[in-house]
Design a protein around this motif. Structure first.
Motif, short mmCIF file in Angstrom:
data_model
loop_
_atom_site.label_atom_id
_atom_site.label_comp_id
_atom_site.label_asym_id
_atom_site.label_seq_id
_atom_site.Cartn_x
_atom_site.Cartn_y
_atom_site.Cartn_z
N ALA A 33 0.85 -1.20 0.00
CA ALA A 33 0.00 0.00 0.00
C ALA A 33 0.88 1.23 0.00
CB ALA A 33 -0.93 -0.01 1.21
N GLN A 34 1.03 1.84 -1.16
CA GLN A 34 1.86 3.03 -1.26
C GLN A 34 1.01 4.28 -1.05
OE1 GLN A 34 4.90 3.06 -4.12
NE2 GLN A 34 4.59 0.96 -4.79
N TYR A 35 1.66 5.32 -0.60
CA TYR A 35 0.95 6.60 -0.46
C TYR A 35 1.72 7.67 -1.21
CZ TYR A 35 -1.28 10.75 1.30
OH TYR A 35 -1.94 11.95 1.38
N VAL A 36 1.15 8.07 -2.33
CA VAL A 36 1.72 9.14 -3.15
C VAL A 36 0.87 10.39 -2.94
CG1 VAL A 36 2.27 9.91 -5.47
CG2 VAL A 36 2.60 7.50 -4.85
N PRO A 37 1.35 11.34 -2.15
CA PRO A 37 0.56 12.56 -1.93
C PRO A 37 0.53 13.42 -3.17
CG PRO A 37 2.71 12.75 -0.90
CD PRO A 37 2.64 11.36 -1.45
N GLY A 38 -0.51 14.24 -3.29
CA GLY A 38 -0.62 15.10 -4.46
C GLY A 38 -1.13 16.49 -4.11
N TRP A 39 -0.98 17.39 -5.07
CA TRP A 39 -1.47 18.76 -4.89
C TRP A 39 -2.12 19.26 -6.17
CZ3 TRP A 39 2.52 17.40 -1.65
CH2 TRP A 39 2.39 17.81 -0.30
N ASP A 40 -3.22 19.99 -5.98
CA ASP A 40 -3.92 20.68 -7.05
C ASP A 40 -3.30 22.07 -7.17
OD1 ASP A 40 -5.80 20.76 -9.00
OD2 ASP A 40 -7.53 20.64 -7.67
N CYS A 41 -2.76 22.41 -8.33
CA CYS A 41 -1.87 23.57 -8.41
C CYS A 41 -2.35 24.71 -9.30
CB CYS A 41 -0.50 23.12 -8.90
SG CYS A 41 0.21 21.77 -7.95
N HIS A 42 -3.27 24.44 -10.22
CA HIS A 42 -3.73 25.51 -11.12
C HIS A 42 -4.97 26.19 -10.57
CE1 HIS A 42 -1.72 22.75 -14.23
NE2 HIS A 42 -0.99 23.84 -14.21
N GLY A 43 -5.43 27.19 -11.29
CA GLY A 43 -6.76 27.70 -11.01
C GLY A 43 -6.83 29.08 -10.39
N MET A 44 -8.07 29.49 -10.22
CA MET A 44 -8.42 30.84 -9.80
C MET A 44 -7.78 31.31 -8.50
SD MET A 44 -10.33 33.48 -10.43
CE MET A 44 -11.40 32.77 -11.67
N PRO A 45 -7.86 30.55 -7.39
CA PRO A 45 -7.37 31.11 -6.13
C PRO A 45 -5.90 31.53 -6.18
CG PRO A 45 -8.70 29.17 -5.72
CD PRO A 45 -8.49 29.23 -7.20
N ILE A 46 -5.08 30.73 -6.83
CA ILE A 46 -3.66 31.10 -6.93
C ILE A 46 -3.50 32.33 -7.81
CG2 ILE A 46 -1.44 30.35 -7.88
CD1 ILE A 46 -2.07 27.55 -6.84
N GLU A 47 -4.24 32.37 -8.90
CA GLU A 47 -4.15 33.53 -9.80
C GLU A 47 -4.58 34.81 -9.08
OE1 GLU A 47 -5.61 34.69 -14.32
OE2 GLU A 47 -5.72 32.60 -13.62
N ILE A 48 -5.59 34.68 -8.24
CA ILE A 48 -6.05 35.85 -7.47
C ILE A 48 -4.96 36.32 -6.50
CG2 ILE A 48 -7.66 36.54 -5.64
CD1 ILE A 48 -9.80 34.92 -7.09
N GLN A 49 -4.26 35.36 -5.89
CA GLN A 49 -3.17 35.75 -4.98
C GLN A 49 -2.09 36.53 -5.72
OE1 GLN A 49 -3.04 35.45 -1.70
NE2 GLN A 49 -5.06 34.48 -1.69
N ILE A 50 -1.81 36.12 -6.94
CA ILE A 50 -0.81 36.83 -7.75
C ILE A 50 -1.31 38.24 -8.08
CG2 ILE A 50 0.52 36.81 -9.88
CD1 ILE A 50 1.22 34.62 -7.72
N GLU A 51 -2.60 38.34 -8.40
CA GLU A 51 -3.16 39.65 -8.71
C GLU A 51 -3.10 40.58 -7.49
OE1 GLU A 51 -7.08 39.04 -10.15
OE2 GLU A 51 -6.45 38.34 -12.13
N LYS A 52 -3.41 40.02 -6.32
CA LYS A 52 -3.38 40.82 -5.10
C LYS A 52 -1.97 41.34 -4.81
CE LYS A 52 -7.25 38.65 -2.60
NZ LYS A 52 -7.60 37.80 -1.43
N LYS A 53 -1.00 40.50 -5.04
CA LYS A 53 0.37 40.85 -4.68
C LYS A 53 1.06 41.71 -5.72
CE LYS A 53 4.56 38.72 -2.79
NZ LYS A 53 5.20 37.44 -2.38
N TYR A 54 0.78 41.44 -6.99
CA TYR A 54 1.53 42.12 -8.06
C TYR A 54 0.66 42.99 -8.96
CZ TYR A 54 5.01 38.64 -6.70
OH TYR A 54 5.89 37.85 -5.99
N GLY A 55 -0.66 42.96 -8.74
CA GLY A 55 -1.54 43.75 -9.58
C GLY A 55 -2.11 42.96 -10.74
N LYS A 56 -3.15 43.52 -11.35
CA LYS A 56 -3.80 42.85 -12.48
C LYS A 56 -3.12 43.25 -13.80
CE LYS A 56 -8.31 42.59 -10.20
NZ LYS A 56 -9.77 42.89 -10.31
N HIS A 57 -3.54 42.56 -14.84
CA HIS A 57 -3.12 42.86 -16.21
C HIS A 57 -1.62 42.63 -16.42
CE1 HIS A 57 -7.11 44.46 -16.34
NE2 HIS A 57 -6.82 45.45 -15.50
N LEU A 58 -1.04 41.68 -15.67
CA LEU A 58 0.34 41.30 -15.95
C LEU A 58 0.39 40.48 -17.23
CD1 LEU A 58 1.52 40.12 -12.40
CD2 LEU A 58 2.05 42.29 -13.52
N PRO A 59 1.52 40.44 -17.91
CA PRO A 59 1.65 39.55 -19.06
C PRO A 59 1.39 38.10 -18.65
CG PRO A 59 3.49 41.09 -18.95
CD PRO A 59 2.73 41.24 -17.68
#
Length: 955
Positions: free
Chosen positions: A99-125
């Motif tokens: 019985a192996q356990y391979v942990p994983g993470w969901d990495c794409h999507g809106m919440p992360i993009e919003i964090q980038i917008e909050k920190k660096y502003g919108k309309h980045l390349p």
């Protein structure tokens, strides 16, 4: 002479002659300090790798990890989830699986993009957004990983799966290509859940419901041709009038394009006592006439009725028809079975751009996509071209629309309604249905071969085993009622829907599957960024001028929903998943919170059914949400949040593990300081039991000192039978993923079966008999097996404690307890007979203990060894008691016990002993002082110390 012997006797410390427990295993766990050292040692000693080595060649058991989102520190729900998974994986390994356990993470999507917008502003390349989002996700993963390790979770932490790994991103595109080839994917205009803050479509799983107040309005649509209305109702003369609708979304009225009635409902024409601006008569459902007129403050009488079917295709003028030329259009009546009499007027206004039923009804009656009125833009503002309300945010426009309706004479009533309404689960703001051009996976679209997606998924639900069982009905209902899956999102940080779309026709390139594979190979090397930098001419050559790159990204639920392919490799490892060489498809188990019936369980089922026509899992396990001691949701504002990091740093992660396992996860899991205090007390009782067991094995070498089963004392063999029964029950609980009864059974075993009975009886034999005597070695043999069985059964739950005790038991030899299998206890053919006999003896012993307590309370004795007991019994009870002979006193922990044959019910007599107390064993015996050299000892202590030892056989 006697005086000299007394001097010698007094000078000897008989305590030093006792076999008292010795162990470095401390009474205090000091978990918060010790646990981090175990985590470091497990990493240094490569314990997970050792488990893998020990498990080679065994049947595989795959628990596929549902990826937590790489955004923010873990909370108590994460802790519960990971601990449950760890318990299962460890218990399956120790049950003989790989019985192996391979942990994983969901990495794409809106919440992360919003964090980038909050920190660096919108309309980045785009390239900058993707680079920063990737870096942010990696940072969050490392933080979460450290917290998961701190919980004692063992896994392949050096090689987790990440949905943003290049190979996984590439395989996701290959999955998309495959389901397109099969005919499940299509493009179309359709209302989807739309969030103005996300500026994107939302998946079903991203919508939650909360109360909201909205204006509820009754609005009149005037007859466009009164004569046709009169004809439908069988009236000879036409009269001016209007049909009435009710809606809680006035903002949708500017986009109205139809009305719906039920074909079988009776509708009435009501002549008003006082004509209104809209005319003399009103049209609404007959059943609702009385209540509606009363509500509107009007009087009237029904002059004609007709079935809804008779109203089909009648035309009614928009309620703002006279207010602005832009609304000079009519709404035809379409028949619809979804119309009800639960509220309103029995007539439903239809804006196909803003309602699924509206859209389907209008499309079914020939409305083309290009004819759909859709004035609400992505930010929730009406297009400037919309008459009267252009440029206004829809929620703020509601009162303006109501006023315009009133000014036009079309408003019958307005009130405020509090109702449950759709909200974005990220922003907690209201969402709407909004028609947009999106890519869909069709639930009822006929693929090139086989069943529809809905049919395959519903059958898949029936094929799946559910823990708890009610999960089946919930998932079935969600699949049965869900709309088409909106696959596309209008964002940047996500796997691209790497299509080339014809600039004029909007059609996909005819070689789309092949082109997706070429893009996938580039993504495999350079990640999704490769699509952004791709020059279409590199793949299309001269055709590039005719096509443009699709800008949509895939729904993040498609990312996680395809991990059975991108990680496990899919059926026959066709996608060569990132861990397909270690794992297998389908997974034996998916385990997540109950919200994942609409999330990961759901999306994984749909993608797998599109690919293979069956689920990617054999079983689904669902756990509830964590609430406080009063049953309230965790909330920072309420101040009832319990952080797993804080519990680990104060009480120890072991307490969180024990709390998780001891709680029935099928419902809500309650946690509070008071609850954790009770868990700590339970833990201490278990630890005390372990300390006693370990302490009494300090001089025992199983290879050298073990007593053969047939030569062991009967009580010891019963203890082994008792342990075997407990182990069988616990292993069955593990197999069924029922941990709270397993914990309860272990705790009862430690406190009652061992602490209050077996070990309590055993102390005298362990401490007072000769170190190498059969009596003591028999007890140690039993304890050896009990300790091994107990530690291994505890290990999946109390991992730190079991490992610590295991090291002590084996004096540091061996890598870890987690490479072990559950203990193989000696097989006893007479276990059932022993259990029956000693179960009755324990019941009698309990009665004796209660009687002794009564005598103690009366002040006649101190400890139970101050007592002598006579038991008067008949038949089987007498034979049972007499069979123990003088050992009966050891079972009852009294100085003398005698069984007497008598008629009737068991009678127990307890009296204070008149004999002297042995200094060494504390028993009161008539032979205390018979040996002149040891005047303070009883005869058996003298024999145990200086002769052949006492004669005892049973206990």
């Amino acid at each position: 002479m006697r005086k000299a012997l007394e001097i010698i006797s007094r000078s000897m410390d008989y305590r030093n002659t006792l076999n008292l427990p010795e162990t470095p295993f401390p009474m205090r766990g000091d978990l918060a300090k010790r646990e981090p050292r175990w985590v470091a040692e497990w990493e240094e000693n490569k314990v997970y790798e050792a488990i893998r080595q020990a498990s080679q060649g065994r049947p595989k058991f795959v628990l596929h990890d549902g990826p937590p989102y790489a955004n923010g520190d873990i909370h108590i729900g994460h802790a519960v989830n990971k601990i449950l998974k760890d318990i299962i994986v460890k218990s399956r390994n120790m049950a003989g699986f790989d019985a192996q356990y391979v942990p994983g993470w969901d990495c794409h999507g809106m919440p992360i993009e919003i964090q980038i917008e909050k920190k660096y502003g919108k309309h980045l390349p785009v390239a900058e957004v993707q680079a920063k989002a990737r870096a942010y996700a990696l940072e969050q993963i490392e933080r979460q990983k450290a917290d998961f390790k701190r919980l004692g979770v063992l896994g392949d932490w050096d090689r987790p799966y990440l949905t943003m790994n290049h190979a996984n991103e590439a395989n996701e595109l290959r999955v998309l290509a495959r389901i397109m080839e099969k005919g499940f994917v299509f493009r179309g205009l359709k209302p989807v859940n739309w969030c103005f803050d996300c500026r994107s479509a939302l998946a079903e799983a991203e919508v939650e419901y909360a109360d909201r107040k909205d204006p509820a309005v009754y609005v009149a649509f005037r007859f466009d041709d009164p004569a046709k209305v009169a004809h439908a109702f069988g009236l000879p003369e036409a009269q001016e009038g209007a049909v009435v609708i009710w809606t809680t979304t006035p903002w949708t009225l500017p986009a109205n394009q139809a009305l719906n009635v039920h074909p079988e409902i009776d509708y009435a024409l009501v002549r008003l006592a006082q004509p209104r601006a809209t005319g003399q008569v009103l049209l609404l459902a007959k059943e609702l006439v009385e209540s509606c007129l009363e509500s509107w403050g009007l009087q009237g009488e029904v002059i004609a009725t007709a079935k809804g079917a008779a109203l089909a295709n009648l035309e009614f003028r928009h309620p703002l028809y006279e207010a602005d030329a832009g609304y000079r259009r009519t709404a035809p009546v379409y028949l619809a079975d979804y119309v009800s009499l639960d509220a309103g007027t029995g007539v439903v206004h239809s804006s196909p751009a803003y309602g699924v039923d509206d859209f389907l009804s209008c499309k079914a009656h020939g409305l083309r996509d290009e004819d759909i009125i859709n004035p609400v833009m992505g930010d929730g503002v009406y297009a400037s071209s919309l008459p009267l309300f252009g440029g206004q945010f829809i929620w703020k426009a509601n009162p303006e629309i109501v006023k315009a309706l009133d000014d036009a004479g079309s408003l019958l009533q307005v009130s405020t309604l509090s109702h449950s309404y759709m909200h974005c689960w990220r922003h907690k703001t209201p969402v709407i249905y909004r028609a947009t051009s999106q890519w869909f996976a069709g639930m009822d679209r006929q693929p090139k071969e086989g069943r529809t997606l809905r049919e395959a998924a519903l059958e898949g639900v029936e094929q799946t085993q559910f823990y708890p069982a009610w999960g089946r009905a919930r998932l079935h209902a969600m699949i049965a009622n869900r709309p088409d899956w909106t696959l596309s999102r209008q964002r940047q940080w996500g796997v691209p829907m790497a299509f080339f779309v014809h600039k004029e026709t909007g059609e996909l390139h005819p070689h789309t599957p092949e082109l997706l594979e070429q893009v996938a190979r580039r993504v495999e090397q350079d990640g999704i960024e490769a699509w952004q930098s791709l020059d279409p001419r590199d793949l299309l050559g001269d055709e590039a001028e005719q096509y443009e790159k699709n800008r949509d990204t895939l729904d993040v639920w498609f990312d996680s929903g395809t991990t059975h392919a991108t990680v496990l490799g899919g059926q026959d490892n066709e996608f060569k998943g990132s861990h397909g060489d270690l794992l297998k498809w389908p997974a034996d188990l998916y385990l997540e919170g109950s919200d994942q019936h609409r999330g990961w369980f759901h999306s994984s089922l749909l993608t797998s059914c599109m690919l293979y026509g069956r689920p990617p899992y054999k079983a689904l396990l669902t756990h509830g949400f964590v609430v406080d001691g009063a049953g309230r949701k965790m909330s920072k504002s309420v101040g009832n949040v319990v952080a797993p990091q804080k519990v680990s740093d104060s009480l120890g992660a072991e307490i969180l593990r024990l709390w998780t396992a001891a709680t029935d996860y099928s419902g809500e899991l309650s946690i509070s300081d008071e609850i954790l205090k009770r868990v700590v007390e339970g833990y201490r009782r278990i630890r005390n039991t372990l300390k006693f067991l370990l302490g009494n094995l300090s001089d025992f070498d199983h290879a050298r000192d073990a007593v053969a089963l047939d030569d062991m004392f009967e009580l010891d063999r019963y203890a082994l039978a008792m342990t075997a029964a407990m182990q069988a029950e616990t292993l069955e609980n593990y197999k069924r993923y029922e941990f709270h009864p397993a914990v309860a059974r272990l705790q009862v075993f430690c406190s009652e079966d061992l602490g209050a009975f077996y070990l309590d009886v055993l102390k005298d034999r362990l401490y007072t008999t000769a170190p190498d005597s059969v009596a003591r070695r028999s007890a140690q043999t039993a304890i050896f097996h009990i300790t091994h069985a107990l530690l291994k059964l505890m290990a999946p739950i109390l991992s730190f404690t079991a490992e610590e005790a295991w090291k002590d038991l084996h004096q540091g030899k061996g890598t870890t307890i987690f490479t072990e299998l559950f203990h193989a206890l000696p097989d006893q053919v007479d276990a059932a007979v022993l259990t029956e006999k000693w179960t009755r003896l324990r019941a009698i012993r309990a009665d004796v203990m209660r009687r002794i307590e009564d005598v103690r309370t009366a002040g006649q004795i101190g400890s139970s060894l101050d007592a002598e007991v006579d038991l008067h019994a008949d038949g089987d009870d007498y034979e049972l008691l007499a069979s123990l002979q003088d050992d009966l006193r050891f079972v009852l922990i009294v100085s003398r016990a005698q069984a007497h044959r008598a008629e009737g019910e068991l009678r127990i007599e307890v009296a204070a002993t008149a004999h002297a107390k042995c200094e060494r064993c504390w028993h009161h015996r008539e032979d205390v002082g018979h040996d002149e050299q040891h005047p303070t000892l009883c005869g058996r202590c003298v024999s145990n110390l200086f002769s052949t030892g006492e004669a005892r056989r049973h206990a």
